[in-house]
Design a protein around this motif. Structure first.
Motif, PDB file in Angstrom:
ATOM      1  N   ALA A   2      50.411  10.134 107.851  1.00  0.00           N
ATOM      2  CA  ALA A   2      51.043  11.406 107.488  1.00  0.00           C
ATOM      3  C   ALA A   2      50.116  12.557 107.861  1.00  0.00           C
ATOM      4  N   VAL A   3      50.671  13.539 108.587  1.00  0.00           N
ATOM      5  CA  VAL A   3      49.958  14.776 108.894  1.00  0.00           C
ATOM      6  C   VAL A   3      50.582  15.865 108.025  1.00  0.00           C
ATOM      7  N   MET A   4      49.809  16.343 107.049  1.00  0.00           N
ATOM      8  CA  MET A   4      50.341  17.280 106.062  1.00  0.00           C
ATOM      9  C   MET A   4      49.764  18.675 106.272  1.00  0.00           C
ATOM     10  N   GLY A   5      50.568  19.676 105.932  1.00  0.00           N
ATOM     11  CA  GLY A   5      50.101  21.050 106.052  1.00  0.00           C
ATOM     12  C   GLY A   5      51.229  22.031 105.831  1.00  0.00           C
ATOM     13  N   ARG A   6      50.855  23.259 105.490  1.00  0.00           N
ATOM     14  CA  ARG A   6      51.850  24.308 105.295  1.00  0.00           C
ATOM     15  C   ARG A   6      52.458  24.723 106.626  1.00  0.00           C
ATOM     16  N   GLU A  44      54.659  16.437 107.512  1.00  0.00           N
ATOM     17  CA  GLU A  44      55.432  16.688 106.288  1.00  0.00           C
ATOM     18  C   GLU A  44      54.765  17.742 105.413  1.00  0.00           C
ATOM     19  N   GLN A  45      55.590  18.305 104.522  1.00  0.00           N
ATOM     20  CA  GLN A  45      55.086  19.137 103.435  1.00  0.00           C
ATOM     21  C   GLN A  45      55.419  18.526 102.078  1.00  0.00           C
ATOM     22  N   PHE A  59      46.395   9.563 105.262  1.00  0.00           N
ATOM     23  CA  PHE A  59      46.775  10.968 105.140  1.00  0.00           C
ATOM     24  C   PHE A  59      45.774  11.858 105.860  1.00  0.00           C
ATOM     25  N   LEU A  60      46.308  12.824 106.602  1.00  0.00           N
ATOM     26  CA  LEU A  60      45.496  13.858 107.242  1.00  0.00           C
ATOM     27  C   LEU A  60      46.081  15.208 106.847  1.00  0.00           C
ATOM     28  N   VAL A  61      45.230  16.184 106.612  1.00  0.00           N
ATOM     29  CA  VAL A  61      45.702  17.544 106.332  1.00  0.00           C
ATOM     30  C   VAL A  61      45.253  18.446 107.470  1.00  0.00           C
ATOM     31  N   ILE A  62      46.209  19.207 108.035  1.00  0.00           N
ATOM     32  CA  ILE A  62      45.903  20.148 109.106  1.00  0.00           C
ATOM     33  C   ILE A  62      45.920  21.569 108.540  1.00  0.00           C
ATOM     34  N   ASP A  63      44.899  22.333 108.878  1.00  0.00           N
ATOM     35  CA  ASP A  63      44.786  23.709 108.412  1.00  0.00           C
ATOM     36  C   ASP A  63      44.253  24.553 109.567  1.00  0.00           C
ATOM     37  N   VAL A 107      44.028  17.421  95.911  1.00  0.00           N
ATOM     38  CA  VAL A 107      43.413  18.146  97.043  1.00  0.00           C
ATOM     39  C   VAL A 107      44.472  18.497  98.081  1.00  0.00           C
ATOM     40  N   ILE A 108      45.325  17.524  98.430  1.00  0.00           N
ATOM     41  CA  ILE A 108      46.381  17.788  99.410  1.00  0.00           C
ATOM     42  C   ILE A 108      47.325  18.863  98.894  1.00  0.00           C
ATOM     43  N   SER A 109      47.683  18.805  97.634  1.00  0.00           N
ATOM     44  CA  SER A 109      48.590  19.787  97.040  1.00  0.00           C
ATOM     45  C   SER A 109      48.038  21.203  97.163  1.00  0.00           C
ATOM     46  N   ARG A 110      46.720  21.337  97.021  1.00  0.00           N
ATOM     47  CA  ARG A 110      46.110  22.677  97.133  1.00  0.00           C
ATOM     48  C   ARG A 110      46.285  23.227  98.552  1.00  0.00           C
ATOM     49  N   TYR A 111      46.170  22.360  99.538  1.00  0.00           N
ATOM     50  CA  TYR A 111      46.376  22.803 100.937  1.00  0.00           C
ATOM     51  C   TYR A 111      47.838  23.142 101.208  1.00  0.00           C
ATOM     52  N   LEU A 112      48.747  22.480 100.487  1.00  0.00           N
ATOM     53  CA  LEU A 112      50.173  22.696 100.723  1.00  0.00           C
ATOM     54  C   LEU A 112      50.709  23.926 100.000  1.00  0.00           C
ATOM     55  N   SER A 113      50.007  24.350  98.964  1.00  0.00           N
ATOM     56  CA  SER A 113      50.482  25.502  98.179  1.00  0.00           C
ATOM     57  C   SER A 113      50.227  26.797  98.954  1.00  0.00           C
ATOM     58  N   VAL A 114      51.160  27.726  98.823  1.00  0.00           N
ATOM     59  CA  VAL A 114      51.071  28.983  99.575  1.00  0.00           C
ATOM     60  C   VAL A 114      50.136  29.940  98.832  1.00  0.00           C
TER      61      VAL A 114
END
Length: 229
Positions: free
Chosen positions: A31-35, A188-189, A201-205, A222-229
């Motif tokens: 999963a590549v996650m990010g806003r 995904e978000q 899981f990977l988070v892109i920022d 931690v992932i949720s913090r990156y996803l929150s606006v």
């Protein structure tokens, strides 16, 4: 199965993806996650050859595809379900799936695809534009699977889909991975969806990976913090 090294790409003078490294094993779901606006779709378009690679390597089962056109990448084993699904609304469900079939299939859809998505069999004569969002997503995945890929790229598959259908799609993806021995990369978000299906899981920022962990060690907070606006 899938190995991306030092990948960079963007639009015009603007570089969006910076030094991306991504490895995925056979049958692994990553999963590549990010806003929104962090580079997920740009990354997937680069992996698929819709955007040119500025630097770096993309290998599928040891074959370098970074210099290939999109159709050549499909022949090498990568399939792409774009954000927004992009099915052909004026064509029937059957015709949509047939666009993904190789010539040797002679237009015959494998029964396995209809077993994975029974609703598509029931609606095979219906125009794609008349399906619900969830049904169109299933159709887009079936069309991609018709190419017999080794790696499936899914860009925001839960966007605009009701929760009950999201659960069906999660179940289908795990089944597909098992039956087809597929590697799946999903952007995904929706964290609950990726926690259901992903092995890693990977988070892109801002076009860079800033977090990576396996399912057994993943820190959802931690992932949720990156996803929150």
């Amino acid at each position: 199965m899938f190995n991306v090294a030092h990948l960079a790409s963007g639009y015009g003078q603007s570089q969006v993806i910076h030094d991306i490294n991504l490895r995925a094993a056979k049958q692994e779901i990553v999963a590549v996650m990010g806003r929104n606006g962090m580079g997920k779709t740009t990354l997937f378009k680069t992996l698929m050859g819709i955007l040119p690679t500025r630097q770096g390597s993309i290998k599928i089962d040891g074959v370098e595809v970074a210099g290939m056109e999109s159709h050549q990448r499909v022949a090498s084993g990568v399939a792409y379900v774009p954000q927004g699904r992009m099915i052909f609304p004026g064509m029937t469900v059957l015709e949509n799936i047939q666009t993904g079939l190789p010539p040797e299939a002679l237009g015959k859809v494998p029964e396995e695809l209809y077993l994975l998505f029974p609703v598509l069999y029931d609606m095979r004569g219906r125009k794609g534009g008349n399906l619900s969002g969830g049904q169109q997503q299933q159709l887009a995945i079936a069309r991609a699977l018709a190419t017999n890929p080794k790696v499936l790229l899914l860009d925001e598959p839960t966007e605009g889909i009701q929760p009950s259908i999201i659960k069906d799609i999660a179940r289908s993806l795990k089944e597909i991975r098992k039956i087809r021995e597929l590697t799946i990369i999903v952007s995904e978000q929706v964290l609950s969806f990726t926690l259901e299906i992903a092995d890693r899981f990977l988070v892109i920022d801002k076009g860079r990976f800033v977090y990576e962990d396996s399912k057994d060690k993943v820190d959802a907070a931690v992932i949720s913090r990156y996803l929150s606006v």
